[in-house]
Write an enzyme that holds these catalytic residues in place. Sequence first.
Site, PDB file in Angstrom:
ATOM      1  N   SER A   1       0.823  -1.214   0.000  1.00 57.17           N
ATOM      2  CA  SER A   1       0.000   0.000   0.000  1.00 57.17           C
ATOM      3  C   SER A   1       0.857   1.265   0.000  1.00 57.17           C
ATOM      4  CB  SER A   1      -0.899   0.031   1.233  1.00 57.17           C
ATOM      5  OG  SER A   1      -1.707  -1.110   1.282  1.00 57.17           O
ATOM      6  N   GLN A   2       0.230   2.340  -0.442  1.00 56.36           N
ATOM      7  CA  GLN A   2       0.810   3.684  -0.373  1.00 56.36           C
ATOM      8  C   GLN A   2       1.198   3.993   1.088  1.00 56.36           C
ATOM      9  OE1 GLN A   2      -2.340   6.423  -1.027  1.00 56.36           O
ATOM     10  NE2 GLN A   2      -1.018   8.152  -1.513  1.00 56.36           N
TER      11      GLN A   2
END
Length: 238
Positions: A86-87
């Site tokens: 994920s970011q």
Amino acid sequence: MAKSGFVIRVGGIFVGIAAAVCAGGSDVEKLREMMVKHQIEARGVRDPKVLHAMRTVERHKFVPSHQVSSAYEDHPLPIGHGQTISQPYIVALMTELCELNGTEKVLEIGTGSGYQAAILSLLAKEVYSIELIEALATQAAKRLKDLGYRNVTVKCADGYLGWPEKAPFDVIMLTAAPVSIPQTLVDQLKDDGGILVAPVGDFFQELVRVRKINGRVYRETITHVRFVPMVPGSSSRN
Ligand code: SAH
């Protein structure tokens, strides 16, 4: 203008990511500091313990070698097998939503690279993490061990079943999106004050936090997100 993939605009500053990661040491620390300042603090994550964990964990050691130069950029990255890490902001936001104080037993569904588990391990007592894809589970378990994250246990299994032998959990975090919150996981949450954080939905997903208080479930929607789907394993298809 520099080549794409080599630089990123972070809050108006161009950073030579690849050069810094290759140089190692304090240059990578500077990249993490900028990631925290411009991507995470700037968007409202405030918990000092979460910010410290995001500054500490070496994200570039959790991505495939050809993605190392992009490790601190403001977006998710492929980690193989069609999955993503994920970011950074989303990792920080979801971690903050867990309200950890260091005493908790945490279950993560979707180990992936092991990065989110490493962040959680600095903020909780024990982390149990389940990954459906065997190659990712094996790789993440080895990586976490090699990097010294001793309070994380990874197993390859279907996250829809949770980890009944280790339940109840103070916190459950899903990093793959089910269409609705699996009741089995809610059942494995502590009755008094348990917190579950999850992306929920199909194409349109919401980041949801569920609190279990005296056995009753209270749900709040935080924001819109986009995660890989939580795939029903063979056990949950039967
Ligand atoms: N938390 C990870 C990123 C997760 S990507 C990190 O920090 O890198 C989502 C992960 O969930 C993928 O690795 C995917 O294989 C896994 N997954 C999908 N469905 C699952 C299921 N039913 N049980 C366990 N893991 C699942």
